[in-house]
Motif scaffolding. Structure first.
Motif, mmCIF file in Angstrom:
data_model
loop_
_atom_site.group_PDB
_atom_site.id
_atom_site.type_symbol
_atom_site.label_atom_id
_atom_site.label_comp_id
_atom_site.label_asym_id
_atom_site.label_seq_id
_atom_site.Cartn_x
_atom_site.Cartn_y
_atom_site.Cartn_z
ATOM 1 N N SER A 171 -17.380 -48.153 -0.850
ATOM 2 C CA SER A 171 -16.077 -47.704 -0.351
ATOM 3 C C SER A 171 -15.093 -48.857 -0.166
ATOM 4 O O SER A 171 -13.896 -48.626 -0.037
ATOM 5 C CB SER A 171 -16.263 -47.010 1.007
ATOM 6 O OG SER A 171 -16.688 -47.965 1.977
ATOM 7 N N TYR A 220 -11.974 -54.084 4.495
ATOM 8 C CA TYR A 220 -10.676 -53.641 5.012
ATOM 9 C C TYR A 220 -10.711 -53.613 6.550
ATOM 10 O O TYR A 220 -9.804 -54.123 7.225
ATOM 11 C CB TYR A 220 -10.346 -52.242 4.474
ATOM 12 C CG TYR A 220 -9.075 -51.662 5.051
ATOM 13 C CD1 TYR A 220 -7.865 -51.826 4.394
ATOM 14 C CD2 TYR A 220 -9.082 -50.970 6.270
ATOM 15 C CE1 TYR A 220 -6.689 -51.322 4.923
ATOM 16 C CE2 TYR A 220 -7.924 -50.467 6.809
ATOM 17 C CZ TYR A 220 -6.725 -50.640 6.128
ATOM 18 O OH TYR A 220 -5.565 -50.143 6.672
ATOM 19 N N PHE A 253 -8.329 -47.762 -0.055
ATOM 20 C CA PHE A 253 -9.067 -49.027 0.112
ATOM 21 C C PHE A 253 -8.992 -49.876 -1.156
ATOM 22 O O PHE A 253 -8.810 -51.099 -1.098
ATOM 23 C CB PHE A 253 -10.538 -48.756 0.451
ATOM 24 C CG PHE A 253 -10.747 -48.223 1.845
ATOM 25 C CD1 PHE A 253 -10.207 -48.876 2.947
ATOM 26 C CD2 PHE A 253 -11.491 -47.076 2.078
ATOM 27 C CE1 PHE A 253 -10.395 -48.398 4.245
ATOM 28 C CE2 PHE A 253 -11.688 -46.586 3.358
ATOM 29 C CZ PHE A 253 -11.135 -47.244 4.449
ATOM 30 N N LYS A 304 -3.507 -56.777 -2.712
ATOM 31 C CA LYS A 304 -3.477 -58.012 -1.922
ATOM 32 C C LYS A 304 -3.912 -59.198 -2.780
ATOM 33 O O LYS A 304 -3.404 -60.306 -2.632
ATOM 34 C CB LYS A 304 -4.372 -57.884 -0.684
ATOM 35 C CG LYS A 304 -3.678 -57.083 0.427
ATOM 36 C CD LYS A 304 -4.575 -56.825 1.583
ATOM 37 C CE LYS A 304 -4.634 -57.984 2.554
ATOM 38 N NZ LYS A 304 -5.357 -57.625 3.780
ATOM 39 N N GLU A 346 -2.031 -44.112 5.927
ATOM 40 C CA GLU A 346 -2.127 -45.047 7.042
ATOM 41 C C GLU A 346 -2.851 -46.328 6.599
ATOM 42 O O GLU A 346 -2.432 -47.443 6.937
ATOM 43 C CB GLU A 346 -2.883 -44.367 8.199
ATOM 44 C CG GLU A 346 -2.899 -45.145 9.493
ATOM 45 C CD GLU A 346 -1.506 -45.494 10.017
ATOM 46 O OE1 GLU A 346 -0.532 -44.809 9.664
ATOM 47 O OE2 GLU A 346 -1.413 -46.504 10.752
ATOM 48 N N ILE A 347 -3.913 -46.148 5.829
ATOM 49 C CA ILE A 347 -4.663 -47.313 5.311
ATOM 50 C C ILE A 347 -3.740 -48.160 4.432
ATOM 51 O O ILE A 347 -3.716 -49.391 4.528
ATOM 52 C CB ILE A 347 -5.909 -46.841 4.523
ATOM 53 C CG1 ILE A 347 -6.930 -46.229 5.481
ATOM 54 C CG2 ILE A 347 -6.530 -47.992 3.729
ATOM 55 C CD1 ILE A 347 -8.026 -45.423 4.797
ATOM 56 N N LEU A 348 -2.960 -47.503 3.591
ATOM 57 C CA LEU A 348 -2.043 -48.229 2.697
ATOM 58 C C LEU A 348 -0.986 -48.981 3.501
ATOM 59 O O LEU A 348 -0.718 -50.156 3.252
ATOM 60 C CB LEU A 348 -1.362 -47.253 1.722
ATOM 61 C CG LEU A 348 -2.247 -46.688 0.606
ATOM 62 C CD1 LEU A 348 -1.538 -45.555 -0.116
ATOM 63 C CD2 LEU A 348 -2.644 -47.784 -0.376
ATOM 64 N N GLU A 369 -0.986 -49.911 6.663
ATOM 65 C CA GLU A 369 -1.553 -51.004 7.464
ATOM 66 C C GLU A 369 -2.063 -52.128 6.578
ATOM 67 O O GLU A 369 -1.833 -53.312 6.848
ATOM 68 C CB GLU A 369 -2.715 -50.469 8.323
ATOM 69 C CG GLU A 369 -2.277 -49.763 9.585
ATOM 70 C CD GLU A 369 -1.458 -50.665 10.512
ATOM 71 O OE1 GLU A 369 -1.915 -51.784 10.802
ATOM 72 O OE2 GLU A 369 -0.351 -50.246 10.902
ATOM 73 N N GLY A 370 -2.748 -51.749 5.524
ATOM 74 C CA GLY A 370 -3.383 -52.745 4.667
ATOM 75 C C GLY A 370 -2.396 -53.592 3.895
ATOM 76 O O GLY A 370 -2.664 -54.755 3.596
#
Lengths: 110, 430
Positions: free
Chosen positions: A73, A78, B343, B350, B375-377, B379-380
């Motif tokens: 995953s 992350y 992810f 990055k 949200e992951i995008l 924040e990441g």
């Protein structure tokens, strides 16, 4: 003496947890600021590969079972970047890509 | 369906006992002349490309002497037919033809049939669809039971429906049964001989043929040398081969499709790296970009719930092209949790965009766990100096807007990063 890193392979990735950067492992705290985000992410997005033992993330399964079990995953890295100190690095090899970029004079080939 | 060249198909036909004209392949005019000398008859020099209409394009020429074969090979080997470069020619004996037929075994995947169908026509040399529409009485068909296969008596019955001399019918039957053996042994999706000819000497030969192998069976036929088992009208590029080998081959966890739409990147031209999820949404997104005059460097699809590691590698492949923007249109609503895409995107961007400030990234990501993925995008990718725009399910049918935003961001980026304008802007100014 305790190991200062944990390394293992999934089917297509290589994972390294650097305990010298990992807050709970380094400070020996059971209540770190990161909240063991990697293990929480593992429970949520991966397949219960990690668990907490001795204030650090360790393998919850045998090394030889990881390739079969993990869904790759990428969530551990992350989570540690987001909540911890960037102690987890996941390398996803793509053989030949760097050489190809170098040949084509593209960014990332240097 | 993975294609093989005419010369390869003829080698297979020969193996299964079907007559093919004497000949060989040449990569240089000298080799072509040497083959013509060996044959010691009039020859046909035929471009080996995956394109129809070779004769009309000048890709098939006839030579009476080796010197002529040399000249024809010289001309053909420098040609591009329908954009495809000719790297090999087949030099083979020219036959004296009395009759031309068509024979084919084709998988009919329609609900009604779902089986291979043997098709034979007493008129060959042209498209079978055209013959069937114009002269249906010349075309006969037989649905083959995939379990019991094709029996030669069934071919007798089929040919019996047409007015063919008994002796000729016997030879045609042998060729048809051979064609079916090839179809079966090589897991073909279709195998066609067109024309299948009767020579003036009374022999039956396969003069031209097309064989496509089922993608999923290519691994069983390494001898065919198919490097990327996919329906393409050209040889795979080096990057496609890398992507196939390290993303798709042997990893059946979802799709990690990557194909280049541009194989000769031009300096000064602006290209978009395109990433889709699921057929429909991807098509809408790609079409919208193309409709606005943008050139997409590739077409990628990560659907069917692939692991994040696989998605990550697809994005790395996309960035291995001279692109000026990354556009993802992922409107896959049902079968995968989009946080895995999030992810993968975060990790890949990055790594790729640390040193490319202002790079345009437009992401339309809709589906299961969409809010969490967003949200992951967010924040990441926080803190990464890029032109990032995120869109959710309310934009699924608004591909034109996504394309418009891509165009705007690319124009801003190029002006800022290189002090230049995009090739789209240049064209629209003219």
């Amino acid at each position: 003496m305790t190991e200062d890193k944990l390394e293992f392979e999934t089917r297509c990735t290589f994972v390294r947890i650097d305990y010298t950067k990992c807050e709970p492992a380094r400070e020996g705290t059971s209540n770190p600021a990161c909240g063991f985000a990697c293990v929480k992410a593992d429970r949520m997005y991966d397949r219960n590969i990690l668990r907490i033992q001795g204030n650090r993330p360790v393998l919850a399964v045998r090394k030889e079972d990881i390739k079969r079990l993990s869904n790759e995953s990428l969530s551990w890295e992350y989570a540690c970047n987001a909540a911890g100190r960037g102690a987890i690095e996941i390398i996803v090899p793509f053989p030949g890509l760097k050489e190809y970029r170098r040949k084509m004079n593209l960014p990332g080939g240097e | 369906m993975a294609r093989i060249y005419e010369y390869q198909a003829k080698q297979l036909l020969k193996k299964v006992g079907v007559n093919v004209p004497a000949g060989d392949t040449a990569a240089t005019p000298d080799e072509a002349a040497a083959i013509a000398t060996r044959i010691a008859k009039s020859v046909a020099v035929k471009a080996q490309v995956w394109a129809a209409g070779r004769l009309q394009a000048g890709g098939i020429r006839f030579a009476k002497v080796p010197e002529e074969a040399f000249q024809h090979a010289q001309t053909i080997l420098g040609m591009r037919i329908k954009g495809l470069p000719v790297r090999k020619v087949l030099v083979e004996e020219r036959l004296d033809i009395r009759e031309e037929y068509y024979a084919g075994v084709v998988v009919d995947s329609s609900m009604r049939v779902k089986a291979p169908v043997l098709i034979f026509s007493t008129e060959g040399g042209t498209g079978i669809e055209e013959v069937a529409a114009r002269s249906p009485q010349k075309v006969v068909k037989h649905v083959i039971d995939p379990l019991s296969g094709l029996d030669s008596s069934q071919v007798d019955v089929l040919l019996g429906k047409l007015a063919i001399e008994t002796e000729v019918a016997g030879k045609l039957k042998e060729a048809i049964c051979g064609l079916y053996r090839l179809f079966r042994e090589y897991d073909a999706r279709n195998a066609e001989i067109n024309p299948l000819v009767l020579t003036k000497e009374g022999e039956v030969f396969a003069v031209d043929c097309h064989v496509n192998i089922d993608d999923n069976s290519v691994f069983r036929h390494r001898d065919l040398g198919i490097r990327v088992p996919r329906d393409m009208d050209r040889e795979p590029t080096e990057l496609e081969e890398l992507a196939w080998e390290h993303i798709e081959e042997g990893d059946f966890r979802g799709t990690g499709y990557f194909a280049q739409m541009v194989t000769d990147f031009q300096p000064g031209e602006t290209y978009v790296g395109f990433h889709g999820i699921g057929g429909g949404g991807s098509m809408l997104g790609a079409a919208a970009l193309i409709n606005r005059g943008m050139r997409i460097a590739n077409y990628a699809d990560t659907s069917g719930d692939p692991p994040a590691s696989k998605i990550y590698k697809v994005i790395r492949a996309i960035f291995s092209q001279p692109i000026s923007a990354y556009v993802l249109t992922g409107a896959c609503l049902a079968n995968q949790e989009q946080w895995y895409h999030a992810f993968a995107i975060v990790k890949a961007l990055k790594e790729e965009l640390r040193h490319r400030p202002g790079f345009p990234v437009i992401i339309l990501l809709a589906g299961n766990k969409e809010a969490e993925a967003m949200e992951i995008l967010r924040e990441g990718l926080k803190g990464l100096d890029i032109r990032l725009e995120l869109y959710g399910r309310e934009y699924i049918y608004n591909s034109d807007y996504i394309a418009e935003r891509a165009e705007t961001l690319i124009a801003e980026y190029l002006r800022e990063a290189r002090g230049t304008v995009s090739s789209y802007e240049k064209r629209s100014d003219q």
